[in-house]
Design a protein around this motif. Sequence first.
Motif, PDB file in Angstrom:
ATOM      1  N   PHE A 159      42.193  40.745 -62.992  1.00 63.10           N
ATOM      2  CA  PHE A 159      42.197  39.291 -62.811  1.00 63.10           C
ATOM      3  C   PHE A 159      43.617  38.901 -62.419  1.00 63.10           C
ATOM      4  O   PHE A 159      44.570  39.184 -63.161  1.00 63.10           O
ATOM      5  N   LEU A 161      46.009  36.005 -61.613  1.00 63.38           N
ATOM      6  CA  LEU A 161      46.441  34.607 -61.543  1.00 63.38           C
ATOM      7  C   LEU A 161      47.969  34.568 -61.414  1.00 63.38           C
ATOM      8  O   LEU A 161      48.522  33.968 -60.498  1.00 63.38           O
ATOM      9  N   THR A 162      48.644  35.244 -62.336  1.00 62.79           N
ATOM     10  CA  THR A 162      50.105  35.167 -62.412  1.00 62.79           C
ATOM     11  C   THR A 162      50.758  35.746 -61.164  1.00 62.79           C
ATOM     12  O   THR A 162      50.344  36.785 -60.654  1.00 62.79           O
ATOM     13  N   GLY A 169      52.737  30.475 -63.799  1.00 57.42           N
ATOM     14  CA  GLY A 169      53.075  30.959 -65.147  1.00 57.42           C
ATOM     15  C   GLY A 169      52.286  30.019 -66.023  1.00 57.42           C
ATOM     16  O   GLY A 169      51.062  29.936 -65.906  1.00 57.42           O
ATOM     17  N   VAL A 170      52.990  29.268 -66.857  1.00 56.89           N
ATOM     18  CA  VAL A 170      52.336  28.255 -67.667  1.00 56.89           C
ATOM     19  C   VAL A 170      51.660  27.233 -66.750  1.00 56.89           C
ATOM     20  O   VAL A 170      50.545  26.787 -66.981  1.00 56.89           O
ATOM     21  N   ARG A 199      51.785  39.266 -60.535  1.00 53.77           N
ATOM     22  CA  ARG A 199      52.835  39.733 -61.456  1.00 53.77           C
ATOM     23  C   ARG A 199      52.167  40.026 -62.778  1.00 53.77           C
ATOM     24  O   ARG A 199      51.428  39.194 -63.303  1.00 53.77           O
ATOM     25  N   PHE A 200      52.418  41.223 -63.325  1.00 52.31           N
ATOM     26  CA  PHE A 200      51.862  41.606 -64.627  1.00 52.31           C
ATOM     27  C   PHE A 200      50.331  41.600 -64.603  1.00 52.31           C
ATOM     28  O   PHE A 200      49.696  40.933 -65.432  1.00 52.31           O
ATOM     29  N   THR A 202      46.846  43.213 -65.302  1.00 50.61           N
ATOM     30  CA  THR A 202      46.268  44.279 -66.122  1.00 50.61           C
ATOM     31  C   THR A 202      45.160  45.013 -65.366  1.00 50.61           C
ATOM     32  O   THR A 202      44.419  44.385 -64.603  1.00 50.61           O
ATOM     33  N   LEU A 485      52.931  40.142 -77.227  1.00 53.35           N
ATOM     34  CA  LEU A 485      52.261  40.032 -75.923  1.00 53.35           C
ATOM     35  C   LEU A 485      51.014  39.162 -76.059  1.00 53.35           C
ATOM     36  O   LEU A 485      50.722  38.330 -75.214  1.00 53.35           O
ATOM     37  N   THR A 488      51.623  35.789 -75.674  1.00 54.94           N
ATOM     38  CA  THR A 488      52.137  35.394 -74.358  1.00 54.94           C
ATOM     39  C   THR A 488      51.060  35.358 -73.280  1.00 54.94           C
ATOM     40  O   THR A 488      50.950  34.385 -72.545  1.00 54.94           O
ATOM     41  N   GLU A 490      47.476  35.357 -71.092  1.00 53.93           N
ATOM     42  CA  GLU A 490      46.418  34.337 -71.009  1.00 53.93           C
ATOM     43  C   GLU A 490      46.962  32.968 -71.422  1.00 53.93           C
ATOM     44  O   GLU A 490      46.249  32.162 -72.025  1.00 53.93           O
ATOM     45  N   ALA A 494      53.090  27.508 -75.323  1.00 56.96           N
ATOM     46  CA  ALA A 494      53.211  26.131 -74.812  1.00 56.96           C
ATOM     47  C   ALA A 494      51.885  25.666 -74.206  1.00 56.96           C
ATOM     48  O   ALA A 494      51.522  24.490 -74.320  1.00 56.96           O
ATOM     49  N   GLN A 566      57.266  16.749 -76.657  1.00 59.93           N
ATOM     50  CA  GLN A 566      56.682  17.946 -77.272  1.00 59.93           C
ATOM     51  C   GLN A 566      57.202  18.166 -78.689  1.00 59.93           C
ATOM     52  O   GLN A 566      56.539  18.790 -79.510  1.00 59.93           O
TER      53      GLN A 566
HETATM   54  C1  LIG Z   1      51.435  43.026 -70.230  1.00 53.36           C
HETATM   55  C2  LIG Z   1      51.017  41.795 -69.525  1.00 53.36           C
HETATM   56  C3  LIG Z   1      49.759  41.721 -68.983  1.00 53.36           C
HETATM   57  C4  LIG Z   1      49.380  40.597 -68.253  1.00 53.36           C
HETATM   58  N1  LIG Z   1      48.147  40.577 -67.638  1.00 53.36           N
HETATM   59  C5  LIG Z   1      47.862  39.576 -66.762  1.00 53.36           C
HETATM   60  C6  LIG Z   1      46.683  39.630 -65.959  1.00 53.36           C
HETATM   61  O1  LIG Z   1      45.865  40.553 -66.061  1.00 53.36           O
HETATM   62  N2  LIG Z   1      46.458  38.647 -65.072  1.00 53.36           N
HETATM   63  C7  LIG Z   1      47.321  37.601 -64.935  1.00 53.36           C
HETATM   64  O2  LIG Z   1      47.058  36.743 -64.094  1.00 53.36           O
HETATM   65  N3  LIG Z   1      48.440  37.509 -65.680  1.00 53.36           N
HETATM   66  C8  LIG Z   1      48.743  38.482 -66.584  1.00 53.36           C
HETATM   67  N4  LIG Z   1      49.898  38.430 -67.324  1.00 53.36           N
HETATM   68  C9  LIG Z   1      50.798  37.303 -67.152  1.00 53.36           C
HETATM   69  C10 LIG Z   1      50.819  36.378 -68.364  1.00 53.36           C
HETATM   70  O3  LIG Z   1      49.615  35.675 -68.440  1.00 53.36           O
HETATM   71  C11 LIG Z   1      52.043  35.470 -68.214  1.00 53.36           C
HETATM   72  O4  LIG Z   1      53.177  36.266 -68.415  1.00 53.36           O
HETATM   73  C12 LIG Z   1      52.003  34.336 -69.210  1.00 53.36           C
HETATM   74  O5  LIG Z   1      50.969  33.439 -68.895  1.00 53.36           O
HETATM   75  C13 LIG Z   1      53.316  33.576 -69.264  1.00 53.36           C
HETATM   76  O6  LIG Z   1      53.779  33.201 -68.020  1.00 53.36           O
HETATM   77  P1  LIG Z   1      55.293  33.521 -67.652  1.00 53.36           P
HETATM   78  O7  LIG Z   1      55.566  34.943 -67.959  1.00 53.36           O
HETATM   79  O8  LIG Z   1      55.525  33.055 -66.256  1.00 53.36           O
HETATM   80  O9  LIG Z   1      56.142  32.640 -68.691  1.00 53.36           O
HETATM   81  P2  LIG Z   1      56.842  31.254 -68.442  1.00 53.36           P
HETATM   82  O10 LIG Z   1      55.855  30.301 -67.859  1.00 53.36           O
HETATM   83  O11 LIG Z   1      58.108  31.457 -67.691  1.00 53.36           O
HETATM   84  O12 LIG Z   1      57.175  30.824 -69.927  1.00 53.36           O
HETATM   85  C14 LIG Z   1      58.400  31.166 -70.593  1.00 53.36           C
HETATM   86  C15 LIG Z   1      58.551  30.343 -71.868  1.00 53.36           C
HETATM   87  O13 LIG Z   1      58.699  28.968 -71.542  1.00 53.36           O
HETATM   88  C16 LIG Z   1      57.718  28.208 -72.181  1.00 53.36           C
HETATM   89  N5  LIG Z   1      57.237  27.165 -71.269  1.00 53.36           N
HETATM   90  C17 LIG Z   1      56.868  27.313 -69.984  1.00 53.36           C
HETATM   91  N6  LIG Z   1      56.416  26.153 -69.496  1.00 53.36           N
HETATM   92  C18 LIG Z   1      56.506  25.245 -70.482  1.00 53.36           C
HETATM   93  C19 LIG Z   1      56.173  23.869 -70.608  1.00 53.36           C
HETATM   94  N7  LIG Z   1      55.611  23.185 -69.627  1.00 53.36           N
HETATM   95  N8  LIG Z   1      56.403  23.277 -71.784  1.00 53.36           N
HETATM   96  C20 LIG Z   1      56.971  23.947 -72.799  1.00 53.36           C
HETATM   97  N9  LIG Z   1      57.293  25.239 -72.747  1.00 53.36           N
HETATM   98  C21 LIG Z   1      57.062  25.881 -71.616  1.00 53.36           C
HETATM   99  C22 LIG Z   1      56.596  29.199 -72.498  1.00 53.36           C
HETATM  100  O14 LIG Z   1      55.814  28.828 -73.607  1.00 53.36           O
HETATM  101  C23 LIG Z   1      57.360  30.456 -72.808  1.00 53.36           C
HETATM  102  O15 LIG Z   1      57.801  30.418 -74.135  1.00 53.36           O
HETATM  103  C24 LIG Z   1      50.267  39.515 -68.113  1.00 53.36           C
HETATM  104  C25 LIG Z   1      51.522  39.573 -68.715  1.00 53.36           C
HETATM  105  C26 LIG Z   1      51.912  40.691 -69.391  1.00 53.36           C
HETATM  106  C27 LIG Z   1      53.288  40.735 -69.961  1.00 53.36           C
END
Ligand SMILES: Cc1cc2nc3c(=O)[nH]c(=O)nc-3n(C[C@H](O)[C@H](O)[C@H](O)COP(=O)(O)OP(=O)(O)OC[C@H]3O[C@@H](n4cnc5c(N)ncnc54)[C@H](O)[C@@H]3O)c2cc1C
Length: 737
Positions: A159, A161-162, A169-170, A199-200, A202, A485, A488, A490, A494, A566
């Motif tokens: 899947f 998305l990221t 991301g978020v 990115r990332f 699975t 993890l 973090t 799905e 936040a 928040q």
């Molecule tokens: C091992 C692994 C497997 C994964 N598998 C998949 C997969 O199969 N498919 C897929 O699509 N993705 C996958 N991911 C990605 C994962 O879903 C994202 O890493 C996750 O959603 C967080 O996004 P980010 O890393 O960009 O963090 P960021 O969005 O950069 O967040 C960093 C920090 O800032 C905070 N933050 C960000 N925005 C806000 C806001 N608006 N308000 C307050 N705080 C905020 C967050 O809570 C967090 O603490 C995987 C990640 C890992 C590490």
Amino acid sequence: MGSVAVSESKTMLTLPGDAVRQILWRFAGRFDLQMLVQSARSVARGTVARLVAAGERNTHEWTPGKAGMMEAFDRAGVTAAFMEPEEGGFIAGPKNLALALAAFELAWVDGGAATASMASFLALSPIHERGTHDQVTRYKTLAAPPQPGEDRRPWRGAFALTEPIPYVGVDTGMLSGKARVAEWKDGQEPWLQVEKRGRFITNIAFANFVTAAVGSDDPRIKGTCVVILEEGDEGSFDRGTPTKKLVHQLSSTGDPIFSLKVPASRIVGGYTVKDGVIVPNYNHGEIIEAVFRRTRVPVGLMTSAKLLSAVEPVIRYQRERFRGAEGSKPGSVRYEQGIQQREDALHRLVDVWAAGEAATSLGFAAARLFDELDPLEKVKTALLKERGVQGGRAELKALKESEQRAVELLSLREDDPRRAELEADFLVDYVLKDAEANVICPATKLWNTGHGANMMREAVSLMGGYGITEDCPGFLANKWMDAQLEATYEGPEAVQRRQLTVTMISEVFLAQFRAWTAQMRGIASLRPGTGACTLASAMQMWHWTLNHLQKATDPDGGKLYHGQRQGVTFALADALCWLLASRYQILDVLELEAHGGDDAVAAEGLAGIVQFLSDLCHTQAAQAAGETSRICAELVFGYNRHPAWADEAHQGCFLTSELEEYEETMPGITAFAVDVLKDDGSHPPKAGPCASCSGASEFLRLQNKLANCLSGSRLAKDRAAETVSKVMIPEALDYPA
Ligand SMILES: Cc1cc2nc3c(=O)[nH]c(=O)nc-3n(C[C@H](O)[C@H](O)[C@H](O)COP(=O)(O)OP(=O)(O)OC[C@H]3O[C@@H](n4cnc5c(N)ncnc54)[C@H](O)[C@@H]3O)c2cc1C
């Protein structure tokens, strides 16, 4: 209530077994689920545990051992748990509880193994939730494990998305993945050129198909969609390099790059053509919402499994700690009890255990609720369609009336004749369950993983140095890191908090919350030992604080309960999660008490188990109350500016000379004056005159009551600790270290 009274003081002799768990988590009548648990467990404690023990987590490459694990899932029926019987599965109907149980069993040993099995389901979920009939049939059939005698490998999915920073991301709205029209011959299906970097992602090392979120890069395509990519499609299906993870190494993760030409029929849920423009039936946001809403629940359960899995290894370590030393002879307290002679060691383990029970109760309640909600959702959509209402705002508007009826139902007395009519209203039932699910899904993901990760640290610390070695039984250090993890992916915390701040203030949810508060008081009057009264008082305080903050402003007139703030909204969401987890934990124990006697195995020693689990409830309720009180007090008082000595306000303070004068006519007044200034204007050494706060007296009354409600909670913890020091455990862990 059942025949066993909680007050009967019996002691739990052994750890709660499957018969007890099946009743607590409500699958005692589901033989299919019991079979699934057993087979997932055999892979977890067999193949998976051996891989971890052999050091397979030390490489981020995809190895034959890890690939073998996927095949073991197929053989054990874990892969088929997602499919309908006609698609090669064995469980009919909704499968949220089934998948949650499988994830729980696998994560009991290793989170990465659980994720590897769940990731294919995540890839299939957009198709399952919103796909066309043809899409569902094709991909679910391909992904089903082969039947006996069938020679084929099941397709695995990923899947995506990221995306690479600075995109998704978020904020899932910020998509860089794009689709444009590659070819569109008159009267034929259009072909799309899809460019997506992940990115990332699975499962990427071996995925045969990918469900990818993309936006339009072409005026002939409207908005965004989820599109299905296959490894055989024309173009480049580059799996990228593996991610150098510190966690979940038994799953595959990497940063793929796709540049592929696919037919428009791969748009999940199909499309229509309007004025020469391809209009996807669902945008990516709608699909992702439907998917994550369900898949986040098993993730929360993966962390709670870790907490409960830590209990047995910690007990064993504590008991055996001094065996073999001179002066620690068999039969001596030091030999038999080890570190369990010490209260703190026992109390901390009780805290880990209680948190694990609460988190698991919350998670399985959420999974079961989605099983109830799934068919209701389909009927609701059909019903509204009949009335000419389809999706989006129109649907929200149409459900408004049902929401009012639901709120009304919750306000009626038990004997009100109108109850029957409202209870029989299908849409009322739907909106009630929907409002609850909208809160307890993000609560499970947020609290189980976030607080769970904190509590895993506690569990690791109970094993001393051993805890942070590879040799630690139960792989506790791995689980501690893995929990992060789970907090973090799905959607990190936040995202869950943001969702809660919207869903927890829905009128329907709050009406239920009030009813639940009353329900807890009712339970408390029959079962005071569960901490239900403590919890009810904390729930009342949370609700009062929410109401207060929705009206209150800061000293500059800024609204406190506001999406941008928040600091207020997220904190209240956190407090709510504690309360909810505690509530479902108590309800589960009541279920066990009521039905434990129906099962011969569960009935054995039931009184002791109910007593112990009630004590854990009480312990957890006290902690939930403490957290709620801390958070609410900070929010109610923290946004008032503290008076300063320089303010006009201090002019209301007494001077020492004045007090001496008043004392003559009002003896004793000096004892009540707290902000007394000396005649030279100097003041007591503190921040300023004591603050007062409008509405504070009501809050303080609630806080005072809550403090009184903690009575008995430490006695419950002492009792639980005593049981933990005596409970029998197996000779050895049933999976290798
Ligand atoms: C091992 C692994 C497997 C994964 N598998 C998949 C997969 O199969 N498919 C897929 O699509 N993705 C996958 N991911 C990605 C994962 O879903 C994202 O890493 C996750 O959603 C967080 O996004 P980010 O890393 O960009 O963090 P960021 O969005 O950069 O967040 C960093 C920090 O800032 C905070 N933050 C960000 N925005 C806000 C806001 N608006 N308000 C307050 N705080 C905020 C967050 O809570 C967090 O603490 C995987 C990640 C890992 C590490």
